[in-house]
Design a protein around this motif. Structure first.
Motif, PDB file in Angstrom:
ATOM      1  N   LEU A  57      13.338  10.303  19.084  1.00  0.00           N
ATOM      2  CA  LEU A  57      13.328  10.379  17.199  1.00  0.00           C
ATOM      3  C   LEU A  57      12.402  11.038  16.613  1.00  0.00           C
ATOM      4  N   ILE A  58      13.263  12.077  16.439  1.00  0.00           N
ATOM      5  CA  ILE A  58      12.447  12.789  15.082  1.00  0.00           C
ATOM      6  C   ILE A  58      12.261  12.771  13.563  1.00  0.00           C
ATOM      7  N   LEU A  59      11.849  12.213  12.403  1.00  0.00           N
ATOM      8  CA  LEU A  59      12.562  12.168  11.778  1.00  0.00           C
ATOM      9  C   LEU A  59      12.267  13.777  10.488  1.00  0.00           C
ATOM     10  N   THR A  60      13.600  14.050  10.399  1.00  0.00           N
ATOM     11  CA  THR A  60      13.053  15.728   9.634  1.00  0.00           C
ATOM     12  C   THR A  60      13.187  14.830   7.972  1.00  0.00           C
ATOM     13  N   SER A  61      12.714  13.781   7.177  1.00  0.00           N
ATOM     14  CA  SER A  61      12.615  13.807   5.737  1.00  0.00           C
ATOM     15  C   SER A  61      11.095  12.568   5.726  1.00  0.00           C
ATOM     16  N   GLU A  62      10.392  13.246   5.273  1.00  0.00           N
ATOM     17  CA  GLU A  62       8.654  12.362   4.726  1.00  0.00           C
ATOM     18  C   GLU A  62       9.378  11.393   4.013  1.00  0.00           C
ATOM     19  N   ALA A  63      11.280  11.803   2.989  1.00  0.00           N
ATOM     20  CA  ALA A  63      10.866   9.576   2.018  1.00  0.00           C
ATOM     21  C   ALA A  63      11.871   9.285   2.855  1.00  0.00           C
ATOM     22  N   LEU A  64      12.348   9.494   4.330  1.00  0.00           N
ATOM     23  CA  LEU A  64      12.859   8.362   4.794  1.00  0.00           C
ATOM     24  C   LEU A  64      12.360   7.904   5.707  1.00  0.00           C
ATOM     25  N   GLY A  65      11.224   8.038   5.588  1.00  0.00           N
ATOM     26  CA  GLY A  65      10.103   8.056   6.958  1.00  0.00           C
ATOM     27  C   GLY A  65       8.939   6.970   6.150  1.00  0.00           C
ATOM     28  N   ARG A  66       8.813   6.930   4.515  1.00  0.00           N
ATOM     29  CA  ARG A  66       8.954   5.795   3.695  1.00  0.00           C
ATOM     30  C   ARG A  66       9.196   4.894   3.216  1.00  0.00           C
ATOM     31  N   LEU A 104      20.765  15.507  19.841  1.00  0.00           N
ATOM     32  CA  LEU A 104      20.722  16.470  20.645  1.00  0.00           C
ATOM     33  C   LEU A 104      20.650  16.153  22.173  1.00  0.00           C
ATOM     34  N   PRO A 105      20.293  16.949  22.858  1.00  0.00           N
ATOM     35  CA  PRO A 105      20.387  16.471  24.776  1.00  0.00           C
ATOM     36  C   PRO A 105      18.964  16.515  25.091  1.00  0.00           C
ATOM     37  N   GLY A 106      18.473  15.547  26.374  1.00  0.00           N
ATOM     38  CA  GLY A 106      17.391  15.601  26.117  1.00  0.00           C
ATOM     39  C   GLY A 106      16.913  13.978  25.503  1.00  0.00           C
ATOM     40  N   GLY A 107      17.995  13.120  24.617  1.00  0.00           N
ATOM     41  CA  GLY A 107      17.672  11.947  24.131  1.00  0.00           C
ATOM     42  C   GLY A 107      17.051  12.600  22.814  1.00  0.00           C
ATOM     43  N   ILE A 108      16.920  13.533  22.139  1.00  0.00           N
ATOM     44  CA  ILE A 108      16.063  13.685  20.860  1.00  0.00           C
ATOM     45  C   ILE A 108      17.062  13.631  20.192  1.00  0.00           C
ATOM     46  N   VAL A 109      16.702  12.777  19.026  1.00  0.00           N
ATOM     47  CA  VAL A 109      17.614  12.281  17.991  1.00  0.00           C
ATOM     48  C   VAL A 109      17.017  12.853  16.392  1.00  0.00           C
ATOM     49  N   LEU A 110      17.688  13.320  16.128  1.00  0.00           N
ATOM     50  CA  LEU A 110      17.283  13.289  14.553  1.00  0.00           C
ATOM     51  C   LEU A 110      17.137  12.540  13.480  1.00  0.00           C
ATOM     52  N   LEU A 111      16.351  12.221  13.107  1.00  0.00           N
ATOM     53  CA  LEU A 111      17.329  11.390  11.260  1.00  0.00           C
ATOM     54  C   LEU A 111      17.093  11.738  10.236  1.00  0.00           C
ATOM     55  N   GLY A 112      17.934  11.747   9.200  1.00  0.00           N
ATOM     56  CA  GLY A 112      17.122  12.665   8.072  1.00  0.00           C
ATOM     57  C   GLY A 112      17.896  11.960   7.314  1.00  0.00           C
ATOM     58  N   ARG A 113      18.083  12.830   5.661  1.00  0.00           N
ATOM     59  CA  ARG A 113      18.651  11.612   5.061  1.00  0.00           C
ATOM     60  C   ARG A 113      19.726  12.499   4.477  1.00  0.00           C
TER      61      ARG A 113
END
Length: 321
Positions: A270-279, A309-318
């Motif tokens: 899981l990859i966070l692409t938003s710092e605001a969301l991460g808070r 995305l492939p390989g179990g990669i998931v982007l989490l963003g605003r």
């Protein structure tokens, strides 16, 4: 097709460079979205790098052990190939030690006496009545026994140790530059990201680091790391031991920390692409056996944009306004 394979390999290297940015994540998302062939190529490239890693690491170790051999004064095609082969081997060896986005286990994990894979938990019955419960991504070495009792080295990960010997044998657990010891006690010890956290669950344990020594009784916790040794503080042991019930419990924890913890248990990333969301603060519990639901729950609770995305990669963003 060869161009696509080269691009896929380049993405594996870039994501493993320890310098990947949010822009890289978005660019990777766009690259994968071009076609199903792009996504498949990335998965294949990742598998190739993973398969090559052990051999490449051995090559690197052999080169260090034997040293550089005398080079021919005249450059040759064979020499050039050897140089290129060595460069590729070094790159693969680097990815073996630092896998891209931790998508596969590091080869460092392979040499431990006991280890658990991603999502795996394991019980080990040891000498002197000591029972070791290992959590996910945990590596443990056992030191030779002595009259003083069992010796355990927690290289990385998390474990619960129950010392219930009928005699006065002392169990010692070393982690980083500290040692935890007890005679009859049960405690949780976690060694991740350069920090060690010790929680006494029953009885009493002693935490020693250099000249410092602190006694912990039931329901108290202590952390130590680069910043030194912290104070013993009372703690709710429920969330600490939730993993023993196959649960992850978070009480007002930033989403960035939740994502980091979930990534220890699931394949992919899981990859966070938003710092605001991460808070954003999270109050929730998740079943370790259903962690693929986390991304959907984040979308529902915070209106996040979720990209698979492939390989179990998931982007989490605003979500876009």
């Amino acid at each position: 097709m060869k161009t696509l394979q080269r691009e896929a390999g380049a993405w594996v290297v870039r994501l493993g460079s320890q310098q990947a940015t949010e822009d890289d994540a978005q660019a990777f998302k766009r690259w994968c979205a071009q076609s199903r062939a792009h996504a498949d190529a990335f998965v294949r490239a990742r598998e190739v790098w993973q398969a090559m890693a052990p051999a490449a690491l051995r090559v690197r170790q052999d080169e260090r052990r034997h040293g550089e051999q005398k080079r021919d004064a005249r450059p040759s095609l064979a020499g050039r190939r050897a140089f290129l082969g060595g460069a590729v081997a070094a790159s693969v060896a680097y990815l073996a030690v630092r896998p891209p986005l931790q998508l596969w286990p590091s080869v460092i994990e392979w040499g431990a006496d006991y280890r658990t894979a991603t999502g795996e938990q394991r019980e080990v019955a040891m000498a002197d009545g000591v029972v070791l419960q290992m959590n996910t991504q945990t590596r443990v070495n056992v030191r030779p026994g002595s009259d003083s009792g069992e010796g355990i080295e927690l290289l990385a990960g998390e474990a619960e140790i129950a010392a219930q010997s009928p005699v006065s044998a002392r169990v010692t657990v070393s982690a980083a530059d500290g040692v935890v010891s007890a005679v009859r006690a049960r405690f949780n010890i976690r060694h991740t990201d350069g920090e060690v956290c010790v929680t006494c669950l029953a009885g009493e344990v002693e935490v020693a680091r250099g000249a410092q020594r602190v006694a912990l009784d039931e329901g108290r916790q202590l952390r130590y790391g680069a910043a030194g040794m912290g104070a013993a503080v009372p703690v709710d042991t429920g969330p600490v031991t939730a993993w023993r019930r196959r649960l992850l419990v978070f009480e007002q924890v930033p989403l960035a920390e939740v994502v980091a913890e979930v990534n220890r248990y699931r394949h992919g990333r899981l990859i966070l692409t938003s710092e605001a969301l991460g808070r954003s603060l999270v109050q929730a519990s998740f079943s370790i056996d259903r962690l693929d639901d986390v991304a959907s729950l984040v979308r529902e609770a915070y209106g996040a944009e979720v990209t698979q995305l492939p390989g179990g990669i998931v982007l989490l963003g605003r979500a876009k306004a």
